[in-house]
Design an enzyme around this catalytic site. Structure first.
Site, PDB file in Angstrom:
ATOM      1  N   GLY A  13       0.836  -1.189   0.000  1.00 44.90           N
ATOM      2  CA  GLY A  13       0.000   0.000   0.000  1.00 44.90           C
ATOM      3  C   GLY A  13       0.873   1.241   0.000  1.00 44.90           C
ATOM      4  O   GLY A  13       1.999   1.239  -0.501  1.00 44.90           O
ATOM      5  N   HIS A  14       0.374   2.330   0.597  1.00 39.96           N
ATOM      6  CA  HIS A  14       1.117   3.585   0.604  1.00 39.96           C
ATOM      7  C   HIS A  14       2.520   3.400   1.158  1.00 39.96           C
ATOM      8  O   HIS A  14       3.509   3.833   0.560  1.00 39.96           O
ATOM      9  CB  HIS A  14       0.384   4.632   1.454  1.00 39.96           C
ATOM     10  CG  HIS A  14      -0.865   5.141   0.833  1.00 39.96           C
ATOM     11  ND1 HIS A  14      -0.869   5.962  -0.264  1.00 39.96           N
ATOM     12  CD2 HIS A  14      -2.169   4.950   1.167  1.00 39.96           C
ATOM     13  CE1 HIS A  14      -2.115   6.252  -0.598  1.00 39.96           C
ATOM     14  NE2 HIS A  14      -2.919   5.659   0.252  1.00 39.96           N
ATOM     15  N   ARG A  98      -4.007   5.488  15.928  1.00 38.50           N
ATOM     16  CA  ARG A  98      -3.316   4.305  15.409  1.00 38.50           C
ATOM     17  C   ARG A  98      -3.934   3.005  15.897  1.00 38.50           C
ATOM     18  O   ARG A  98      -3.665   1.950  15.344  1.00 38.50           O
ATOM     19  CB  ARG A  98      -1.832   4.391  15.769  1.00 38.50           C
ATOM     20  CG  ARG A  98      -1.136   5.572  15.090  1.00 38.50           C
ATOM     21  CD  ARG A  98       0.352   5.627  15.425  1.00 38.50           C
ATOM     22  NE  ARG A  98       0.974   6.782  14.799  1.00 38.50           N
ATOM     23  CZ  ARG A  98       1.172   7.951  15.414  1.00 38.50           C
ATOM     24  NH1 ARG A  98       0.750   8.111  16.659  1.00 38.50           N
ATOM     25  NH2 ARG A  98       1.750   8.952  14.778  1.00 38.50           N
ATOM     26  N   ALA A 129       3.373  -1.833  10.546  1.00 41.19           N
ATOM     27  CA  ALA A 129       1.917  -1.848  10.700  1.00 41.19           C
ATOM     28  C   ALA A 129       1.491  -1.427  12.104  1.00 41.19           C
ATOM     29  O   ALA A 129       2.115  -1.819  13.106  1.00 41.19           O
ATOM     30  CB  ALA A 129       1.381  -3.248  10.384  1.00 41.19           C
ATOM     31  N   HIS A 185       4.170   3.873  20.172  1.00 43.25           N
ATOM     32  CA  HIS A 185       3.983   4.653  18.952  1.00 43.25           C
ATOM     33  C   HIS A 185       2.487   4.923  18.836  1.00 43.25           C
ATOM     34  O   HIS A 185       1.746   4.248  18.129  1.00 43.25           O
ATOM     35  CB  HIS A 185       4.483   3.880  17.729  1.00 43.25           C
ATOM     36  CG  HIS A 185       4.233   4.593  16.430  1.00 43.25           C
ATOM     37  ND1 HIS A 185       4.687   5.870  16.178  1.00 43.25           N
ATOM     38  CD2 HIS A 185       3.570   4.209  15.314  1.00 43.25           C
ATOM     39  CE1 HIS A 185       4.326   6.238  14.969  1.00 43.25           C
ATOM     40  NE2 HIS A 185       3.636   5.259  14.417  1.00 43.25           N
TER      41      HIS A 185
END
Length: 323
Positions: A13-14, A98, A129, A185
Site C-alpha cells: 500500500g502507501h 493508530r 503496521a 507509537h
C-alpha cells in the site's frame, strides 16, 4: 549478511511501496521480494502488479540495480530474505488514531507469521503496521522468533518529528539535536525532555545560559511531535514518505551492521520493571537486530509516562488475545 542483500516486503500500500522505492533509491537492497494479500474486498493482486511494474520502470533512473519479484501471497518465498518488512495495514482505519487498525493488522498478520516461521525465516523483521508495538509483540509471540530479531519502527519517526520541531524553534540543525520520543507509537508516547541536548550540551544548561532561545513551550512542542502524522492524515488521508524512510533506515542499520542508536520498539525484559511486550527505547541496531538497549535515566514523571504507555499497549494486546 550475504553478498546479495535480499529484502521482503509484505503489504504494497502507501507505505510498503515507498519502502521499496526508498530501498532502491538509497542502494540498500539488491533484491526485493514483494507480497500482498490478493483476497478480500480489494483487488490487491492488481495493485501489486502495478507497483512491480512502476518500480521496475524506475530502475533506469537508479544508480544501483535491484531484482524485483512479485511473490503474490507466497510468504514462504521470503524465508531466505535478510530482512522482512511488514507494512500490511489499512490506513483509512487509522484516521482518528493508530489503534483503529488493531483488529485488521493483527488478523492480517496471522496469515503470514506462521508461514514464515514454518519456512524457517531467520532474518530480521522490521514491522511498520499499526499499532506498531502490538504487532511487533504478536510477531514475536506467534512466530516464536528471537525477540531481538523483531524490530518495530516504533517512535523512530516520532523522535525525528521531535528533533524537527526543536530545530524549528531554536534554529539548530536537527542533525545536531539529540532527542527522543519514547514509549508507545501512539497517543501515550512522551518526550524524554531530561535527555534533550544540542550538540551534546543539555537543554537544561542552555535554558539557563540563553533563555530567550532555549526556554521552550514544552507541552506544545511535545504535542506537535506526537500529532505530526495527523497533519499529513488531515490533508491526504495517509502518511507515507517519512514512515517509509524510517523503515528503510532500520533496514540499512541491519544489513550494513551499523550498530546505530535508534529509537525503536523492542521487547521489554525488565526495562523500568516492564516485561513481555514491545515498546520504544533507544536501541543499538545492527546485523543481528537489536543488539543492546541504551536505557536513559528517566525522571519520575517520565517513568510514570513510560508505564502508562506500556499499560495501553498491554490493554490492546488483551483486546486481540495476546496476553
Amino acid at each position: 549478511m550475504g553478498t546479495c542483500v535480499s529484502v521482503g516486503i509484505i503489504g504494497l500500500g502507501h507505505v510498503g511501496a515507498h519502502v521499496a522505492n526508498s530501498l532502491m533509491l538509497q542502494g540498500i537492497a539488491d533484491e526485493l521480494l514483494l507480497c500482498d494479500i490478493a483476497s478480500g474486498d480489494e483487488d490487491n493482486s492488481r495493485k501489486l502488479a502495478a507497483e512491480v511494474q512502476d518500480l521496475s520502470d524506475s530502475l533506469a533512473f537508479c544508480s544501483h540495480n535491484v531484482r524485483i519479484e512479485s511473490c503474490g501471497e507466497d510468504y514462504a518465498a521470503l524465508a531466505s530474505c535478510d530482512v522482512v518488512v511488514n507494512a500490511a495495514g489499512k490506513v483509512r482505519l487509522a484516521a482518528q488514531d493508530r489503534d483503529g487498525e488493531l483488529f485488521y493488522t493483527t488478523d492480517t498478520a496471522r496469515r503470514f507469521i506462521p508461514v514464515l516461521a514454518r519456512a524457517g525465516f531467520s532474518g530480521v523483521w522490521v514491522t511498520v503496521a499499526n499499532p506498531c508495538d502490538v504487532v511487533a509483540t504478536q510477531i514475536w509471540k506467534l512466530g516464536g522468533f528471537d525477540p531481538r530479531r523483531v524490530i518495530g519502527t516504533g517512535t523512530q519517526l516520532d523522535s525525528a518529528r521531535f528533533r524537527h520541531v526543536l530545530s524549528r524553534e531554536t534554529g539548530i540543525d536537527q542533525h545536531s539535536v539529540g532527542a527522543y520520543m519514547l514509549g508507545e507509537h501512539g497517543a501515550t508516547q512522551f518526550a524524554c525532555w531530561s535527555q534533550v541536548n544540542f550538540g551534546g550540551k543539555p537543554l537544561a544548561e542552555l535554558e539557563r545560559e540563553e533563555p530567550a532561545r532555549f526556554s521552550l513551550d514544552r507541552p506544545a512542542l511535545e504535542d506537535a511531535a506526537r500529532r505530526g502524522g495527523y497533519v499529513a492524515m488531515a490533508g491526504k488521508m495517509c502518511t507515507e514518505y517519512a514512515v517509509a524512510n524510517a523503515a528503510a533506515r532500520l533496514v540499512r542499520a541491519v544489513v550494513s551492521n551499523e550498530h546505530a542508536v535508534l529509537a525503536c520498539s523492542t521487547l521489554m525484559d525488565g526495562v523500568y520493571g516492564e516485561e513481555g511486550l514491545f515498546c520504544s527505547v533507544p536501541c543499538v541496531v545492527g546485523g543481528s537486530g537489536v543488539e543492546a538497549l541504551m536505557v536513559p535515566d528517566l525522571t519520575g514523571p517520565e517513568q510514570a509516562a513510560f508505564h502508562a504507555s506500556c499499560a495501553h499497549i498491554r490493554e490492546n494486546l488483551g483486546r486481540v488475545g495476546l496476553v
